[in-house]
Design a protein around this motif. Structure first.
Motif, PDB file in Angstrom:
ATOM      1  N   ASP A   1       5.259 -12.500  27.477  1.00  0.00           N
ATOM      2  CA  ASP A   1       4.330 -13.524  26.680  1.00  0.00           C
ATOM      3  C   ASP A   1       5.414 -14.993  26.789  1.00  0.00           C
ATOM      4  OD1 ASP A   1       1.966 -13.970  24.561  1.00  0.00           O
ATOM      5  OD2 ASP A   1       3.666 -15.292  24.402  1.00  0.00           O
TER       6      ASP A   1
ATOM      7  N   ASN B   1      -0.503 -15.071  24.070  1.00  0.00           N
ATOM      8  CA  ASN B   1      -1.575 -14.195  23.649  1.00  0.00           C
ATOM      9  C   ASN B   1      -2.862 -14.623  24.452  1.00  0.00           C
ATOM     10  OD1 ASN B   1      -1.351 -12.364  21.532  1.00  0.00           O
ATOM     11  ND2 ASN B   1      -1.343 -13.802  19.902  1.00  0.00           N
TER      12      ASN B   1
ATOM     13  N   MET C   1      -5.257 -12.798  26.810  1.00  0.00           N
ATOM     14  CA  MET C   1      -5.260 -11.449  27.230  1.00  0.00           C
ATOM     15  C   MET C   1      -5.835 -11.456  28.853  1.00  0.00           C
ATOM     16  SD  MET C   1      -3.795  -9.447  25.139  1.00  0.00           S
ATOM     17  CE  MET C   1      -2.544 -10.825  24.644  1.00  0.00           C
TER      18      MET C   1
ATOM     19  N   LEU D   1      -2.917 -11.965  30.930  1.00  0.00           N
ATOM     20  CA  LEU D   1      -1.945 -10.822  30.852  1.00  0.00           C
ATOM     21  C   LEU D   1      -2.726  -9.723  31.729  1.00  0.00           C
ATOM     22  CD1 LEU D   1       0.122  -8.769  29.855  1.00  0.00           C
ATOM     23  CD2 LEU D   1      -1.482  -8.140  27.990  1.00  0.00           C
ATOM     24  N   GLU D   2      -3.887  -9.838  31.895  1.00  0.00           N
ATOM     25  CA  GLU D   2      -4.352  -8.821  33.078  1.00  0.00           C
ATOM     26  C   GLU D   2      -4.334  -9.215  34.298  1.00  0.00           C
ATOM     27  OE1 GLU D   2      -8.674  -7.552  32.169  1.00  0.00           O
ATOM     28  OE2 GLU D   2      -8.446  -6.080  33.252  1.00  0.00           O
TER      29      GLU D   2
ATOM     30  N   ASN E   1      -1.812  -9.893  20.121  1.00  0.00           N
ATOM     31  CA  ASN E   1      -3.069  -9.037  19.968  1.00  0.00           C
ATOM     32  C   ASN E   1      -2.692  -7.723  20.541  1.00  0.00           C
ATOM     33  OD1 ASN E   1      -5.418  -7.945  20.344  1.00  0.00           O
ATOM     34  ND2 ASN E   1      -6.155  -9.806  21.311  1.00  0.00           N
TER      35      ASN E   1
ATOM     36  N   GLU F   1      -5.267  -5.534  22.230  1.00  0.00           N
ATOM     37  CA  GLU F   1      -5.722  -5.544  23.404  1.00  0.00           C
ATOM     38  C   GLU F   1      -4.422  -5.423  24.426  1.00  0.00           C
ATOM     39  OE1 GLU F   1      -8.627  -5.656  24.431  1.00  0.00           O
ATOM     40  OE2 GLU F   1      -8.611  -6.835  26.460  1.00  0.00           O
ATOM     41  N   VAL F   2      -3.227  -5.758  23.965  1.00  0.00           N
ATOM     42  CA  VAL F   2      -2.169  -5.678  24.990  1.00  0.00           C
ATOM     43  C   VAL F   2      -1.883  -4.029  25.142  1.00  0.00           C
ATOM     44  CG1 VAL F   2       0.539  -5.551  25.016  1.00  0.00           C
ATOM     45  CG2 VAL F   2      -0.804  -7.674  24.029  1.00  0.00           C
TER      46      VAL F   2
END
Ligand SMILES: *Cc1c(COP(=O)(O)O)cnc(C)c1O
Length: 396
Positions: free
Chosen positions: A132, A156, A158, A161-162, A192, A195-196
């Motif tokens: 992050d 944060n 997501m 992140l994906e 989160n 979701e992580v």
């Protein structure tokens, strides 16, 4: 000998820091750490310690530290693997693991060292770390020291992140570790984790959470942000320097082979002194207190609620949330400094945070609630904030 040109160069750098209003100055406290501290003969209300449960001057911890010194001496004069492991260290590692629900844990001199030593032994060039963007400096440094490919996602975010998980997978990564703070310490916002962990499972990645600003007061019995969210993560890092008594020390908790390999390979563990008995003994007492401290956690939550509501009513700009880290957004660094000075004149100790700790233009007063503050303390502070805010122009 350092030559004069070099020292002049450093003095110019310092003058530049000062001219930008970015110089950090330390206050000399002549009392114990607590809700009130003694500074230069003045009694100040302290709104900036990480002393979430108010245990930093708890007599039970002082007694436990003394008892550990009486039984086990003052210092270890050794790293752990030569002759620096006492029964107390083993007890604390076992106790921490039980508290956090992991196989085992390993102590470090600080969480900075835990994060610094975590990544390099576990991952190599075939692997990937996804981090992050607001992670603590020690995670950033720890990742720099390891050979894994590095990916970063916006704080944060997501979807980002994906995207990074997909990029790491397409890059052929063998193992992927997602690294995040459980709570982002400059903003007081929560990662989160539901979701992580969902995305981690989807892409076959592992998760590491630094829970320094949560262990002891978030989640059932204070077991931290994974417990708060009702999710499981693979590796937890944390500190003894905040809610768990506030002294010093860090740890990594996780699966047995992770901890076993870190004991063999983590450089800050291998090449730095064992924690002294006083700290280890007091940390064991702190965990006993913390597990049963629903009263302190309730007071902390109520203090944070009251403080947020009061500041909002007074017209201050806060970052939304519910964590006891409550940043009052100011803007430019010099204004944050003069606001802090106006609060200081009214007997309130706060800390202004500015570049490079937070982005330029986002200077803030980071206030932090704890369980030792009374309603009277908070109402006194709210009056002072309103006055100082008007005096300095932070409030219109
Ligand atoms: C405070 C903190 C650390 C450092 O902990 P120490 O034990 O003081 O070294 C690491 N990570 C985060 C997120 C922190 O807030």
């Amino acid at each position: 000998m350092a030559d004069q040109a070099f020292l002049t160069h450093l003095s110019e750098t310092l003058a530049g820091i000062s001219a930008e209003g970015l110089m950090k100055r330390e206050r000399l406290i002549s009392s114990a750490q607590g809700a009130h501290v003694q500074i230069g003969g003045r009694r100040m209300l302290n709104l900036c310690a990480n002393n979430y449960l108010g245990l930093a001057d708890d007599p039970r911890l002082v007694t436990a530290a003394k008892a550990a010194m009486d039984g086990h001496g003052y210092g270890m004069a050794s790293v752990r693997f030569i002759c620096g492991t006492q029964d107390l260290h083993w007890q604390l590692e076992t106790r921490l693991a039980r508290f956090l629900g992991t196989d085992d844990s390993i102590l470090f001199a600080a969480c900075f060292d835990a994060n610094g030593g975590l990544f390099e032994p576990l991952l190599d060039a075939q692997d990937a770390v996804i981090s992050d963007s607001l992670n603590h400096a020690s995670i950033i440094d720890g990742i720099r020291l390891c050979k894994a490919r590095r990916f970063r996602f916006q704080n944060n975010d997501m979807a980002d992140l994906e995207a990074q998980l997909i990029a790491a997978r397409e890059g052929g990564a063998r193992f992927i570790l997602i690294a995040t703070d459980g709570v982002f310490s400059m903003d007081g916002t929560l990662a989160n984790l539901p979701e992580v962990t969902r995305l981690a499972a989807k892409y076959g990645a592992m998760t590491m959470v630094d829970d320094c600003h949560a262990t002891g007061f978030m989640g059932p019995q204070g077991r931290g942000t994974p417990a708060h969210h009702g999710v499981k993560v693979d590796i937890l890092t944390g500190t003894l320097g905040k809610a768990l008594g506030g002294a010093l020390g860090g740890y990594i908790a996780g699966p047995q082979p992770v901890i076993d390999l870190l004991r063999q390979r983590a450089r800050p563990y291998l090449f730095s002194n064992a924690l002294p008995p006083a700290i280890v003994g007091a940390a064991l007492a702190a965990l006993d207190i913390v597990e049963g401290a629903d009263d302190l956690r309730a007071r902390l939550i109520e203090n944070a609620r009251h403080w947020r509501a009061g500041l909002t009513a007074a017209g201050f700009r806060l970052l939304p949330g519910s964590h006891p880290i409550i940043p009052v957004m100011v803007g430019e660094a010099p204004l944050a400094q003069s606001f802090a000075a106006a609060l200081d004149a009214r007997g309130i100790m706060v800390s202004a945070f500015f570049f490079p700790v937070v982005p330029r233009g986002q200077a803030r007063i980071r206030t932090q609630m704890n369980a030792a503050l009374t309603r009277e303390d908070l109402d006194f502070a709210l009056t002072a904030f309103a006055e100082a805010g008007r005096e300095t122009g932070v409030l219109a």
